[in-house]
Motif scaffolding. Structure first.
Motif, short mmCIF file in Angstrom:
data_model
loop_
_atom_site.label_atom_id
_atom_site.label_comp_id
_atom_site.label_asym_id
_atom_site.label_seq_id
_atom_site.Cartn_x
_atom_site.Cartn_y
_atom_site.Cartn_z
N GLN A 99 0.83 -1.20 0.00
CA GLN A 99 0.00 0.00 0.00
C GLN A 99 0.87 1.26 0.00
O GLN A 99 0.48 2.29 -0.54
N VAL A 100 2.06 1.15 0.63
CA VAL A 100 2.94 2.31 0.74
C VAL A 100 4.38 1.87 0.47
O VAL A 100 4.83 0.86 1.01
N LEU A 101 5.06 2.63 -0.38
CA LEU A 101 6.48 2.40 -0.66
C LEU A 101 7.30 3.41 0.14
O LEU A 101 7.05 4.62 0.07
N LEU A 102 8.28 2.91 0.89
CA LEU A 102 9.12 3.76 1.71
C LEU A 102 10.52 3.80 1.11
O LEU A 102 11.09 2.76 0.77
N LEU A 103 11.09 4.99 1.01
CA LEU A 103 12.43 5.15 0.43
C LEU A 103 13.29 5.96 1.38
O LEU A 103 13.00 7.13 1.65
N ASP A 104 14.34 5.32 1.90
CA ASP A 104 15.20 5.95 2.89
C ASP A 104 16.52 6.36 2.24
O ASP A 104 17.39 5.53 1.99
N GLU A 105 16.65 7.65 1.93
CA GLU A 105 17.87 8.18 1.28
C GLU A 105 18.30 7.27 0.12
O GLU A 105 19.45 6.83 0.05
N PRO A 106 17.41 6.99 -0.84
CA PRO A 106 17.70 5.97 -1.84
C PRO A 106 18.78 6.33 -2.85
O PRO A 106 19.28 5.45 -3.55
N LEU A 107 19.15 7.60 -2.94
CA LEU A 107 20.12 8.02 -3.95
C LEU A 107 21.47 8.41 -3.37
O LEU A 107 22.36 8.85 -4.10
N SER A 108 21.64 8.27 -2.08
CA SER A 108 22.83 8.81 -1.43
C SER A 108 24.11 8.10 -1.86
O SER A 108 25.21 8.66 -1.73
N ASN A 109 24.02 6.88 -2.39
CA ASN A 109 25.21 6.14 -2.81
C ASN A 109 25.58 6.37 -4.28
O ASN A 109 26.52 5.75 -4.78
N LEU A 110 24.85 7.26 -4.95
CA LEU A 110 25.08 7.50 -6.37
C LEU A 110 25.82 8.82 -6.57
O LEU A 110 25.70 9.74 -5.76
N ASP A 111 26.56 8.92 -7.69
CA ASP A 111 27.21 10.20 -7.98
C ASP A 111 26.18 11.21 -8.45
O ASP A 111 25.03 10.87 -8.75
N ALA A 112 26.57 12.48 -8.53
CA ALA A 112 25.62 13.57 -8.75
C ALA A 112 24.85 13.41 -10.05
O ALA A 112 23.63 13.59 -10.09
N ARG A 113 25.54 13.05 -11.15
CA ARG A 113 24.86 12.93 -12.44
C ARG A 113 23.87 11.77 -12.43
O ARG A 113 22.74 11.89 -12.92
N LEU A 114 24.26 10.64 -11.83
CA LEU A 114 23.37 9.49 -11.77
C LEU A 114 22.18 9.76 -10.85
O LEU A 114 21.06 9.30 -11.10
N ARG A 115 22.40 10.54 -9.78
CA ARG A 115 21.29 10.89 -8.88
C ARG A 115 20.21 11.62 -9.65
O ARG A 115 19.02 11.37 -9.44
N ARG A 116 20.60 12.54 -10.51
CA ARG A 116 19.60 13.30 -11.27
C ARG A 116 18.78 12.38 -12.16
O ARG A 116 17.56 12.53 -12.26
N ARG A 117 19.44 11.41 -12.80
CA ARG A 117 18.71 10.51 -13.69
C ARG A 117 17.80 9.57 -12.93
O ARG A 117 16.63 9.37 -13.29
N VAL A 118 18.31 9.00 -11.84
CA VAL A 118 17.53 8.00 -11.11
C VAL A 118 16.36 8.64 -10.37
O VAL A 118 15.28 8.06 -10.27
N ARG A 119 16.54 9.87 -9.87
CA ARG A 119 15.41 10.51 -9.20
C ARG A 119 14.27 10.77 -10.19
O ARG A 119 13.09 10.68 -9.84
N THR A 120 14.64 11.07 -11.45
CA THR A 120 13.61 11.23 -12.48
C THR A 120 12.90 9.91 -12.74
O THR A 120 11.66 9.87 -12.89
N GLU A 121 13.65 8.81 -12.76
CA GLU A 121 13.06 7.49 -12.97
C GLU A 121 12.11 7.13 -11.83
O GLU A 121 11.02 6.57 -12.06
N ILE A 122 12.51 7.43 -10.59
CA ILE A 122 11.65 7.14 -9.44
C ILE A 122 10.34 7.92 -9.54
O ILE A 122 9.26 7.39 -9.32
N ARG A 123 10.46 9.19 -9.88
CA ARG A 123 9.26 10.03 -9.98
C ARG A 123 8.34 9.53 -11.08
O ARG A 123 7.11 9.45 -10.90
#
Length: 353
Positions: A158-182
């Motif tokens: 019913q609910v997906l929880l995400l705890d700092e899910p991008l903190s292990n990624l470099d800055a460029r990959l964080r931007r791409r993956v956060r878009t994918e999550i959204r």
């Protein structure tokens, strides 16, 4: 993957004590089904404790937690109908991606073949079709993160929880993956609770942001509302940089106020401020630099830093120093250059002191 059934989340007067220390004094919050809400704040503000209580990894000292209308306050974590994506992803290194995703299904009673088929569907859902045979070490950081999301989604929470899910990624990959999550959250209509300390991340992925300070909600609202209408100096500075200065409210004009800053007058929403002294938050990009002879607040450039697409200036004025971001990079201004400062129509807000 079966259809997801997004649920609502309600915190009712939650308090959490750790011995004599009260981490969460009194928290009440409602999260609507199908929305992504981010808990944002500095270290120690209570955001991770709040997420852990929702996951069932911690239990509140007082108050109630409801998921989909069901009181789960003292329900064990494995019976809560939530799934969590951890900061470390917590993938089993000896299992391939498909078996990592299938693990929770098999633990829930699914037969092995059915669990593997659902796992393949889950991997396809996050863009990893045909990659189920790869071990975590054979996947990029972004792909590992998507395996962790797929493992959470196949449980149909019913609910997906995400705890700092991008903190292990470099800055460029964080931007791409956060878009994918959204995109995934919106496409599937998920209810998601996202924890981060990164303001840009929160602005990019959220329907609503809950900014926390010392275990309490400092302000909540849509990303644009929090950025453009911060309620306090803390919010203004935490939601991106801001210059917080003193001003004088000269008069009210309906819902707007006319203010004076160092001789420069400006009209903006009053936000229930009356005439008299007030505090003003000014975003670095809301400042216009003009020649010294121009009307505005007189000042002198202390430092100038060219960053490719913009220039960052620190400017000394009689009303205080300003940090300015200027996208006019054709003509750089050198330190000790005299300038005058004006304000754009957006990026300014009267705030509580």
């Amino acid at each position: 993957m079966t259809d997801l059934k997004p649920g609502s989340v309600v915190f009712e007067n939650i308090r959490k004590d750790f011995g004599a220390f009260t981490a969460i004094p009194d928290l009440s919050l409602t999260i609507e089904p199908g929305t992504l809400v981010t808990l944002l704040g500095p270290s120690g503000c209570g955001k991770t404790t709040t997420l852990r209580m929702l996951a069932g990894l911690e239990h509140p000292t007082a108050g109630r937690i409801l998921i989909g209308g069901r009181d789960v306050t003292m329900v064990p974590a494995h019976e809560r109908d939530v799934s969590m994506v951890f900061q470390s992803y917590a993938l089993f290194p000896h299992m391939d991606a498909r078996d990592n995703v299938a693990y929770g299904l098999e633990s829930s009673g699914f037969k092995k073949q059915e669990a593997r088929e659902l796992a393949e569907d889950g991997l396809a859902q996050v863009g990893l079709a045909g990659m189920g045979h790869r071990l975590p070490a054979e996947l990029s950081g972004g792909q590992q993160q998507r395996v962790a999301v797929a493992r959470a989604l196949v449980l149909n929470p019913q609910v997906l929880l995400l705890d700092e899910p991008l903190s292990n990624l470099d800055a460029r990959l964080r931007r791409r993956v956060r878009t994918e999550i959204r995109e995934l959250q919106q496409r599937l209509g998920l209810t998601a609770v996202y924890v981060t300390h990164d303001q840009d991340e929160a602005l990019a992925v959220s329907d609503r942001i809950v900014v926390m300070k010392e275990g309490r909600i400092a302000q909540t609202g849509a990303p644009r509302t929090l950025y453009e209408q911060p309620a306090s100096a803390f919010i203004a500075d935490f939601m991106g940089e801001a210059n917080v200065i003193s001003c004088e409210v000269l008069e009210l004009d309906g819902d707007h106020a006319v203010i004076d800053v160092g001789g420069l007058q400006h009209r903006l929403p009053s936000r229930q401020n009356g005439p008299g002294s007030a505090k003003l938050a000014v975003r670095p990009g809301a400042i216009v630099l003009n020649p010294e002879s121009g009307s505005g607040i007189g000042g002198e450039i202390l430092t100038a830093a060219y960053l490719g697409g913009h220039v960052e200036y620190e400017i000394e004025t009689p009303v205080g120093n300003f940090f300015v971001i200027d996208h006019s990079v054709e003509h750089l201004l050198a330190p000790r250059t005299a300038v005058s400062l004006g304000f754009r129509n957006r990026g300014l807000a009267l705030i509580d002191g």
